[in-house]
Write a protein that holds these residues in place. Structure first.
Motif, PDB file in Angstrom:
ATOM      1  N   ASP A  50       0.841  -1.205   0.000  1.00  0.00           N
ATOM      2  CA  ASP A  50       0.000   0.000   0.000  1.00  0.00           C
ATOM      3  C   ASP A  50       0.879   1.259   0.000  1.00  0.00           C
ATOM      4  O   ASP A  50       0.681   2.169  -0.810  1.00  0.00           O
ATOM      5  CB  ASP A  50      -0.911  -0.041   1.239  1.00  0.00           C
ATOM      6  CG  ASP A  50      -1.772   1.199   1.346  1.00  0.00           C
ATOM      7  OD1 ASP A  50      -2.367   1.597   0.331  1.00  0.00           O
ATOM      8  OD2 ASP A  50      -1.832   1.785   2.455  1.00  0.00           O
ATOM      9  N   ARG A  51       1.879   1.281   0.864  1.00  0.00           N
ATOM     10  CA  ARG A  51       2.746   2.466   0.942  1.00  0.00           C
ATOM     11  C   ARG A  51       3.496   2.686  -0.376  1.00  0.00           C
ATOM     12  O   ARG A  51       3.646   3.811  -0.836  1.00  0.00           O
ATOM     13  CB  ARG A  51       3.736   2.330   2.107  1.00  0.00           C
ATOM     14  CG  ARG A  51       3.094   2.606   3.460  1.00  0.00           C
ATOM     15  CD  ARG A  51       4.127   2.621   4.574  1.00  0.00           C
ATOM     16  NE  ARG A  51       4.648   1.288   4.871  1.00  0.00           N
ATOM     17  CZ  ARG A  51       4.003   0.374   5.607  1.00  0.00           C
ATOM     18  NH1 ARG A  51       2.828   0.650   6.141  1.00  0.00           N
ATOM     19  NH2 ARG A  51       4.540  -0.799   5.837  1.00  0.00           N
ATOM     20  N   THR A  76       2.556   1.884  -3.370  1.00  0.00           N
ATOM     21  CA  THR A  76       1.710   2.188  -4.544  1.00  0.00           C
ATOM     22  C   THR A  76       1.066   3.577  -4.476  1.00  0.00           C
ATOM     23  O   THR A  76       0.421   3.994  -5.436  1.00  0.00           O
ATOM     24  CB  THR A  76       0.585   1.134  -4.739  1.00  0.00           C
ATOM     25  OG1 THR A  76       0.008   0.832  -3.478  1.00  0.00           O
ATOM     26  CG2 THR A  76       1.081  -0.121  -5.368  1.00  0.00           C
ATOM     27  N   ARG A  77       1.248   4.282  -3.359  1.00  0.00           N
ATOM     28  CA  ARG A  77       0.636   5.619  -3.268  1.00  0.00           C
ATOM     29  C   ARG A  77       1.275   6.569  -4.286  1.00  0.00           C
ATOM     30  O   ARG A  77       2.496   6.693  -4.343  1.00  0.00           O
ATOM     31  CB  ARG A  77       0.789   6.193  -1.861  1.00  0.00           C
ATOM     32  CG  ARG A  77      -0.124   5.489  -0.883  1.00  0.00           C
ATOM     33  CD  ARG A  77      -0.008   6.061   0.516  1.00  0.00           C
ATOM     34  NE  ARG A  77      -0.536   5.062   1.456  1.00  0.00           N
ATOM     35  CZ  ARG A  77      -0.176   4.934   2.712  1.00  0.00           C
ATOM     36  NH1 ARG A  77       0.709   5.757   3.231  1.00  0.00           N
ATOM     37  NH2 ARG A  77      -0.719   4.001   3.480  1.00  0.00           N
ATOM     38  N   GLY A  78       0.449   7.212  -5.069  1.00  0.00           N
ATOM     39  CA  GLY A  78       0.955   8.181  -6.044  1.00  0.00           C
ATOM     40  C   GLY A  78       1.557   7.544  -7.289  1.00  0.00           C
ATOM     41  O   GLY A  78       2.206   8.225  -8.085  1.00  0.00           O
ATOM     42  N   ALA A  88      -4.144  -2.999  -3.633  1.00  0.00           N
ATOM     43  CA  ALA A  88      -3.478  -1.746  -3.256  1.00  0.00           C
ATOM     44  C   ALA A  88      -3.377  -0.813  -4.463  1.00  0.00           C
ATOM     45  O   ALA A  88      -3.531   0.409  -4.338  1.00  0.00           O
ATOM     46  CB  ALA A  88      -2.082  -2.039  -2.695  1.00  0.00           C
ATOM     47  N   SER A  89      -3.144  -1.381  -5.636  1.00  0.00           N
ATOM     48  CA  SER A  89      -3.061  -0.551  -6.845  1.00  0.00           C
ATOM     49  C   SER A  89      -4.390   0.149  -7.070  1.00  0.00           C
ATOM     50  O   SER A  89      -4.444   1.363  -7.315  1.00  0.00           O
ATOM     51  CB  SER A  89      -2.731  -1.413  -8.073  1.00  0.00           C
ATOM     52  OG  SER A  89      -1.447  -1.967  -7.936  1.00  0.00           O
ATOM     53  N   ASN A 114      -5.161   2.865  -4.572  1.00  0.00           N
ATOM     54  CA  ASN A 114      -4.329   4.067  -4.691  1.00  0.00           C
ATOM     55  C   ASN A 114      -4.385   4.717  -6.076  1.00  0.00           C
ATOM     56  O   ASN A 114      -3.564   5.568  -6.401  1.00  0.00           O
ATOM     57  CB  ASN A 114      -2.878   3.736  -4.322  1.00  0.00           C
ATOM     58  CG  ASN A 114      -2.740   3.531  -2.814  1.00  0.00           C
ATOM     59  OD1 ASN A 114      -3.185   4.371  -2.037  1.00  0.00           O
ATOM     60  ND2 ASN A 114      -2.161   2.412  -2.412  1.00  0.00           N
TER      61      ASN A 114
END
Ligand SMILES: O=c1ccn([C@@H]2O[C@H](COP(=O)(O)OP(=O)(O)O[C@H]3O[C@H](CO)[C@H](O)[C@H](O)[C@H]3O)[C@@H](O)[C@H]2O)c(=O)[nH]1
Length: 383
Positions: free
Chosen positions: A115-116, A118-120, A157-158, A161
């Motif tokens: 998750d972390r 894939t952010r942005g 997660a993709s 995000n």
């Protein structure tokens, strides 16, 4: 131009006249031409996608590092390398020394770390996997955790995000799988396809690719043959008539790039490829090194097939021939099978699978040419 002479589903009748089921030793149905080999350094879609942030899971592996080198030739804004191994990341950091490359330690099994990372992010190439047949065979639950649940984490997660496109890397061992590695990769494909089917409004376009053996990759048979020849030992053949598709790392990257460029949700992309028998491969490695190799047959290993399948006939029946590639669309039927009952697919019964026994077959000289065009092989043999 197609990369292999096999250009589509072969009607069974015709195919049975042209293909020996098990090729005879020494008998090879040699095509006159070599397939077009892909050019390195052309990641078209990403060159077009200026200013993008790209995540590569398993980014320090053979595929990841080749992909990243090619991405760095584009106007990419940021590349995130996600993997478990800090040492390999450190080597890569020193080697690349490019501020656009950022390193994330994490494990696809851990949703928080994915998750972390894939952010942005705009685009994800998911290469992290357990790939060794024997280790997955002995520890199948580890393959479940990484290849199935880990891939699901990357997909979820993709999407959470806002990633635009995700390509998940697979293997020919996922078609009619007989070993735990192939089975877990087949399940990864199913998870990706189910996500696409069940989430028609998803932000992320999820697609998968399937490719065959990557020539001269770490731990594979070509480096082993080179090592055996250098040590003056005989080459160990499992089964001289066993066939494998032959693909270079650059071609694998091009397949992923093609998927990235053309994917609709749930699509599976396959690159056509030639194949050779193991005996031909062994003789070609010997010839490239100027040695007449002694051959020793050791027998088939755990979980090995006589030939690999890249596309099943059921998949071919819903595929689009895109020249060098097949695109297999997601099976969009829902659980209400009743409405499809009258519409059986007659095409399926007239086709055969696309496998390494019926694709274009290379002879010794052709394999030598293919090998000598590979920088990785030239490095191995020191020329
Ligand atoms: O000593 C050997 C070792 C292998 N082979 C043969 O050479 C071919 C290629 O063998 P590789 O080990 O290079 O490739 P595999 O098809 O067995 O599978 C490889 O690629 C997979 C990914 O697709 C996994 O990573 C797997 O663990 C890895 O061995 C096979 O027909 C195999 O039977 C030999 O003849 N002699």
């Amino acid at each position: 131009m197609s990369s292999a002479s096999w250009t589509g589903p072969v009607p069974r009748e015709e195919e049975s006249r042209t293909r020996p089921d098990v090729p005879r030793r020494g008998h090879l149905d040699c095509p006159r031409h070599l397939p077009s080999r892909g050019r390195a350094g052309t990641v078209h879609s990403l060159t077009a996608a200026n200013d993008a942030t790209v995540l590569v899971t398993g980014g320090t592996g053979s595929f990841g590092s080749t992909m990243i080198r090619q991405l760095l030739t584009s106007d990419v804004r940021e590349i995130r390398v996600f993997s478990r191994d800090e040492l390999k990341q450190d080597d890569m950091r020193r080697h690349l020394s490019d501020p656009r490359v950022r390193f994330y330690i994490g494990d696809v099994r851990d949703y928080g770390s994915v998750d972390r990372a894939t952010r942005g992010v705009d685009f994800v190439f998911h290469a992290a996997a357990l790939k060794q047949v024997p280790s997955c065979e002995f520890f199948p639950l580890e393959a479940v955790k990484t290849n199935i649940l880990g891939s699901s984490n990357v997909i979820e997660a993709s999407n959470a995000n806002g990633v635009r496109s995700l390509v998940c890397l697979g293997t020919d061992k996922a078609a009619y799988p007989v070993n735990a590695m192939g089975m877990s990769k087949a399940m990864m494909e199913k998870v990706a396809q189910a996500f696409a089917r069940n989430n028609p409004t998803a932000v992320t376009t999820v697609s998968t690719v399937r490719y065959g053996n990557v020539m001269a990759s770490r731990g594979s048979v070509i480096p082993l043959f080179v090592e055996q020849l250098k040590a003056g030992k005989p080459l160990t053949l499992t089964d001289p008539d066993m066939t494998r598709f032959l693909m270079s790392l650059d071609e694998a990257v091009q397949l992923v790039d093609h998927a990235f460029e053309h994917a609709q949700p749930g699509d599976l992309f396959i690159r056509k490829a030639p194949a050779s028998t193991v005996e031909v491969l062994a003789r070609a490695v010997g010839k490239a090194m100027g040695v007449e190799p002694k051959l020793e047959v050791i027998g088939t290993r755990h979980g090995e097939k006589l030939y690999e399948t890249l596309a099943t006939r059921e998949e071919l029946a819903r595929s689009e021939d895109q020249g060098d590639y097949f695109r297999v669309s997601v099976d969009a039927r829902d659980l209400n099978y009743g409405q499809f009952f009258d519409e059986g697919d007659e095409q399926e019964s007239t086709m055969d699978d696309y496998h390494s026994h019926n694709t274009e077959r290379l002879d010794v000289d052709q394999v030598v040419d293919v090998l000598m065009a590979l920088p990785a092989f030239r490095t191995l043999i020191g020329v």
